[in-house]
Write an enzyme that holds these catalytic residues in place. Sequence first.
Site, PDB file in Angstrom:
ATOM      1  N   CYS A   1     108.128  46.738  14.180  1.00 10.26           N
ATOM      2  CA  CYS A   1     108.759  46.956  15.486  1.00 10.26           C
ATOM      3  C   CYS A   1     108.825  45.712  16.366  1.00 10.26           C
ATOM      4  CB  CYS A   1     108.072  48.122  16.183  1.00 10.26           C
ATOM      5  SG  CYS A   1     109.122  48.951  17.376  1.00 10.26           S
TER       6      CYS A   1
ATOM      7  N   HIS B   1     106.258  52.894  12.428  1.00 10.23           N
ATOM      8  CA  HIS B   1     104.836  53.025  12.760  1.00 10.23           C
ATOM      9  C   HIS B   1     104.317  54.216  11.973  1.00 10.23           C
ATOM     10  CE1 HIS B   1     105.449  50.502  16.371  1.00 10.23           C
ATOM     11  NE2 HIS B   1     106.528  51.197  16.596  1.00 10.23           N
TER      12      HIS B   1
HETATM   13  N1  GLN Z   1     110.168  46.784  22.843  1.00  8.88           N
HETATM   14  C1  GLN Z   1     110.708  47.089  21.595  1.00  8.88           C
HETATM   15  C2  GLN Z   1     111.736  48.222  21.609  1.00  8.88           C
HETATM   16  O1  GLN Z   1     111.609  49.226  22.289  1.00  8.88           O
HETATM   17  C3  GLN Z   1     109.589  47.333  20.622  1.00  8.88           C
HETATM   18  C4  GLN Z   1     108.993  48.705  20.676  1.00  8.88           C
HETATM   19  C5  GLN Z   1     107.834  48.894  19.748  1.00  8.88           C
HETATM   20  O2  GLN Z   1     107.263  47.930  19.232  1.00  8.88           O
HETATM   21  N2  GLN Z   1     107.429  50.132  19.582  1.00  8.88           N
HETATM   22  O3  GLN Z   1     112.692  48.080  20.921  1.00  8.88           O
END
Ligand code: GLN
Length: 241
Positions: free
Chosen positions: A96, A193
């Site tokens: 992510c 995740h």
């Molecule tokens: N800020 C990023 C997004 O929303 C990463 C989010 C995350 O790592 N869960 O795309």
Amino acid sequence: MSDERELVIVSLYPRDMNIYGDRGNVLALERRARAHGFAPRVVETNPGDAWPETVDIVIGGGGQDSGQGRVAADLRARGDALRELAAEGTPMLMICGLYQLFGHRFLTHEGTELTGIGVLDVETRGGSERLIGNIVIESDEFGEIIGFENHSGDTVLGPGSRPLGRVIQGAGNNARDGVEGARTGNVIGSYLHGSLLPKNPAISDFLIGAAARRRYGSFTPVAIDDSTANRARAAAKRRPR
Ligand code: GLN
């Protein structure tokens, strides 16, 4: 001294980039490496910390845009080292937020540009739609991969990376292309995740196998009982999005 073969796992920015259980990836990898007969050593690296001399696997997680902002400059300072390690075949898994920063750039929804390190040929823009829920993808190499996504980043692949998999259920890199994640050499970027690795031991084995071959010239996997992982996979797959 033990004759167990050491594997050094660098956990990148655990303080700022560790959301939705991403630390579980480090724990799963450590345990799996031990089961395959290695002696894993986890080195947590936060901004400013020194790197170990030997790096066998690099793992990084997700975080808020603000967390990405806190680590971006340090990551760029390590860009040459990471690009070199990637070019040498060092296996890496970036989830992510760090998946986005391992690409060329992340343009946040507010218009801030965070320059990435370009290990993966991807580019991300913060969108107005949040893509949330359990996700199932299909990969030629790893079979079915199961996880949980929560991002507003919309990621597009360039020709230097191929997708990690095709989306069966969920969104993936964006709401249009039907693909998830990115792969260049032994580097994997993904929005999944969950944590990802406890539910997808095939990816742990890939990371350990690539690291072992690179450092020791071979990898002989041990048969491991995956019944708990398989139950977790089945439960996550049944959950509504
Ligand atoms: N800020 C990023 C997004 O929303 C990463 C989010 C995350 O790592 N869960 O795309």
